[in-house]
Design a protein around this motif. Structure first.
Motif, PDB file in Angstrom:
ATOM      1  N   LEU A   1       0.844  -1.190   0.000  1.00 31.35           N
ATOM      2  CA  LEU A   1       0.000   0.000   0.000  1.00 31.35           C
ATOM      3  C   LEU A   1       0.882   1.242   0.000  1.00 31.35           C
ATOM      4  CD1 LEU A   1      -2.639  -1.034   2.704  1.00 31.35           C
ATOM      5  CD2 LEU A   1      -2.949  -1.039   0.222  1.00 31.35           C
ATOM      6  N   ALA A   2       0.788   2.039  -1.050  1.00 31.50           N
ATOM      7  CA  ALA A   2       1.560   3.278  -1.108  1.00 31.50           C
ATOM      8  C   ALA A   2       0.859   4.347  -0.278  1.00 31.50           C
ATOM      9  CB  ALA A   2       1.690   3.744  -2.561  1.00 31.50           C
ATOM     10  N   ALA A   3       1.644   5.276   0.256  1.00 35.14           N
ATOM     11  CA  ALA A   3       1.067   6.325   1.107  1.00 35.14           C
ATOM     12  C   ALA A   3       1.708   7.668   0.791  1.00 35.14           C
ATOM     13  CB  ALA A   3       1.266   5.993   2.579  1.00 35.14           C
ATOM     14  N   THR A   4       0.889   8.710   0.803  1.00 36.73           N
ATOM     15  CA  THR A   4       1.352  10.081   0.642  1.00 36.73           C
ATOM     16  C   THR A   4       0.568  10.942   1.629  1.00 36.73           C
ATOM     17  OG1 THR A   4      -0.306  10.550  -1.064  1.00 36.73           O
ATOM     18  CG2 THR A   4       1.839   9.738  -1.828  1.00 36.73           C
ATOM     19  N   VAL A   5       0.894  12.216   1.694  1.00 35.86           N
ATOM     20  CA  VAL A   5       0.109  13.123   2.526  1.00 35.86           C
ATOM     21  C   VAL A   5      -1.343  13.098   2.032  1.00 35.86           C
ATOM     22  CG1 VAL A   5      -0.273  15.542   3.147  1.00 35.86           C
ATOM     23  CG2 VAL A   5       2.043  14.620   3.116  1.00 35.86           C
ATOM     24  N   GLY A   6      -2.268  12.896   2.938  1.00 36.81           N
ATOM     25  CA  GLY A   6      -3.678  12.784   2.582  1.00 36.81           C
ATOM     26  C   GLY A   6      -4.194  11.357   2.535  1.00 36.81           C
ATOM     27  N   THR A   7      -3.275  10.377   2.492  1.00 40.10           N
ATOM     28  CA  THR A   7      -3.693   8.976   2.503  1.00 40.10           C
ATOM     29  C   THR A   7      -4.349   8.639   3.831  1.00 40.10           C
ATOM     30  OG1 THR A   7      -1.972   8.260   0.960  1.00 40.10           O
ATOM     31  CG2 THR A   7      -2.877   6.590   2.420  1.00 40.10           C
ATOM     32  N   ARG A   8      -5.389   7.839   3.779  1.00 36.25           N
ATOM     33  CA  ARG A   8      -6.042   7.388   5.009  1.00 36.25           C
ATOM     34  C   ARG A   8      -6.066   5.862   5.064  1.00 36.25           C
ATOM     35  NH1 ARG A   8     -10.858   9.490   6.639  1.00 36.25           N
ATOM     36  NH2 ARG A   8     -10.438  11.489   5.658  1.00 36.25           N
ATOM     37  N   PHE A   9      -5.925   5.324   6.277  1.00 35.07           N
ATOM     38  CA  PHE A   9      -5.995   3.894   6.525  1.00 35.07           C
ATOM     39  C   PHE A   9      -6.869   3.649   7.759  1.00 35.07           C
ATOM     40  CE2 PHE A   9      -1.565   3.858   4.609  1.00 35.07           C
ATOM     41  CZ  PHE A   9      -1.956   3.279   3.415  1.00 35.07           C
ATOM     42  N   PRO A  10      -7.466   2.468   7.881  1.00 33.13           N
ATOM     43  CA  PRO A  10      -8.223   2.141   9.097  1.00 33.13           C
ATOM     44  C   PRO A  10      -7.309   2.247  10.321  1.00 33.13           C
ATOM     45  CG  PRO A  10      -8.669   0.533   7.369  1.00 33.13           C
ATOM     46  CD  PRO A  10      -7.527   1.371   6.890  1.00 33.13           C
ATOM     47  N   ALA A  11      -7.690   3.045  11.286  1.00 35.25           N
ATOM     48  CA  ALA A  11      -6.788   3.385  12.390  1.00 35.25           C
ATOM     49  C   ALA A  11      -6.342   2.176  13.203  1.00 35.25           C
ATOM     50  CB  ALA A  11      -7.465   4.409  13.301  1.00 35.25           C
ATOM     51  N   LEU A  12      -7.258   1.287  13.523  1.00 35.54           N
ATOM     52  CA  LEU A  12      -6.953   0.217  14.452  1.00 35.54           C
ATOM     53  C   LEU A  12      -5.887  -0.741  13.941  1.00 35.54           C
ATOM     54  CD1 LEU A  12      -7.747  -0.817  17.236  1.00 35.54           C
ATOM     55  CD2 LEU A  12      -9.494  -2.239  16.136  1.00 35.54           C
ATOM     56  N   ALA A  13      -5.726  -0.849  12.624  1.00 34.33           N
ATOM     57  CA  ALA A  13      -4.758  -1.779  12.044  1.00 34.33           C
ATOM     58  C   ALA A  13      -3.397  -1.136  11.802  1.00 34.33           C
ATOM     59  CB  ALA A  13      -5.307  -2.353  10.742  1.00 34.33           C
ATOM     60  N   THR A  14      -3.216   0.113  12.224  1.00 34.16           N
ATOM     61  CA  THR A  14      -1.947   0.808  12.021  1.00 34.16           C
ATOM     62  C   THR A  14      -1.317   1.162  13.360  1.00 34.16           C
ATOM     63  OG1 THR A  14      -2.851   3.058  12.029  1.00 34.16           O
ATOM     64  CG2 THR A  14      -2.918   1.846   9.929  1.00 34.16           C
ATOM     65  N   SER A  15      -0.002   1.272  13.378  1.00 35.58           N
ATOM     66  CA  SER A  15       0.675   1.684  14.612  1.00 35.58           C
ATOM     67  C   SER A  15       0.305   3.118  14.972  1.00 35.58           C
ATOM     68  CB  SER A  15       2.190   1.547  14.450  1.00 35.58           C
ATOM     69  OG  SER A  15       2.683   2.358  13.392  1.00 35.58           O
TER      70      SER A  15
END
Length: 267
Positions: free
Chosen positions: A129-143
């Motif tokens: 999964l690529a990420a840039t400023v503005g990218t969102r991910f489900p919070a609980l699965a991320t550090s």
């Protein structure tokens, strides 16, 4: 996004326009008029007027068979980052953190049940999964998200996670309530969070909180690594101490400059 406000000052047309912008995403980079209307629940004539208005303003571009957002939409998010001064404060620390670890580093805040990246220094990596400023991910699965959720009480966590994610990403980890509470309790006790391929295969990261002058958690910063290149042991033994130094330095700068990002809490 609510389309009907609770007071006489609520502007329904503005809410509808923002809802149309938010309907586009990773899984829907371009949509036809019919698809926009279906995604937002708006009547086709209303959706058409909004799209044409956004096109005239430069936020939407018409394709042969639909519409897509233009890079100008980024100005809406950049305005938030610029207004808080977060990037000016964090940039030298993130760059140094990335240099010392050789990994990508990011800062995020909560937006409902998701984390949204508000600052990032990336190194070239082939990731799931690529990420840039503005990218969102489900919070609980991320550090990052674990750190931010751990700063809230249980009622606030439940209220946020009851909302649907707008990330378009399906995480690999789906804990029940007891497992979630135990995980967040552990984060609170040790002061950092780790995720090991819970969001997606090949992605592991460690995060620490960023605090304001009053000690309240206002954001989180992480080091993100590829599982095939960086072991969990190395992530925690080598990168975590450097990350904690950077987190303390950024928090100290927030306090000195009074540059406190807004903390998003459930209404």
């Amino acid at each position: 996004m609510p389309r009907e406000g609770t007071g006489p000052d609520f502007i329904e047309a503005l809410a509808r326009g923002l809802e149309v912008i938010a309907a586009f995403g990773r899984d829907r980079p371009a949509m036809s008029l019919t698809e926009v209307a279906a995604a937002t629940g708006l009547a086709r004539p209303t959706a058409r007027r909004i799209l044409l208005t956004l096109q005239e303003l430069g936020y939407v571009r018409a394709l042969e068979r639909g519409f897509t957002l233009t890079p100008r939409v980024l100005e809406l998010g950049v305005a938030h980052v610029a207004a808080t001064g977060l990037w000016d404060v964090a940039r030298p620390h993130l760059e140094e953190l990335s240099r010392r670890t050789g990994e990508s580093c990011s800062i995020a805040q909560l937006d409902g049940p998701d984390v949204v990246y508000v600052a990032r220094v990336a190194v070239p990596r082939i990731v799931t999964l690529a990420a840039t400023v503005g990218t969102r991910f489900p919070a609980l699965a991320t550090s990052l998200g674990k750190v931010l959720l751990a700063a809230l009480d249980e009622a606030e966590v439940e209220a946020l996670l009851a909302q649907p994610s707008r990330s378009g990403v399906e995480p690999r980890w789906h804990p029940d309530a007891a497992e979630r509470r135990a995980a967040l309790r552990e984060v609170r006790e040790r002061g950092w969070a780790v995720t090991d391929e819970q969001l997606a295969l090949g992605i592991r990261s460690v995060a620490v909180p960023l605090r304001g002058a009053d000690g309240e958690v206002v954001a989180a910063v992480n080091v993100n690594a590829h599982a095939a290149e960086t072991s969990l042991e190395r992530l925690l033994s080598e990168h975590l101490p450097v990350l904690r130094e950077a987190g303390e330095a950024i928090s100290a700068d927030f306090a000195r400059r009074g540059s406190l990002p807004e903390v998003v809490r459930p209404s």
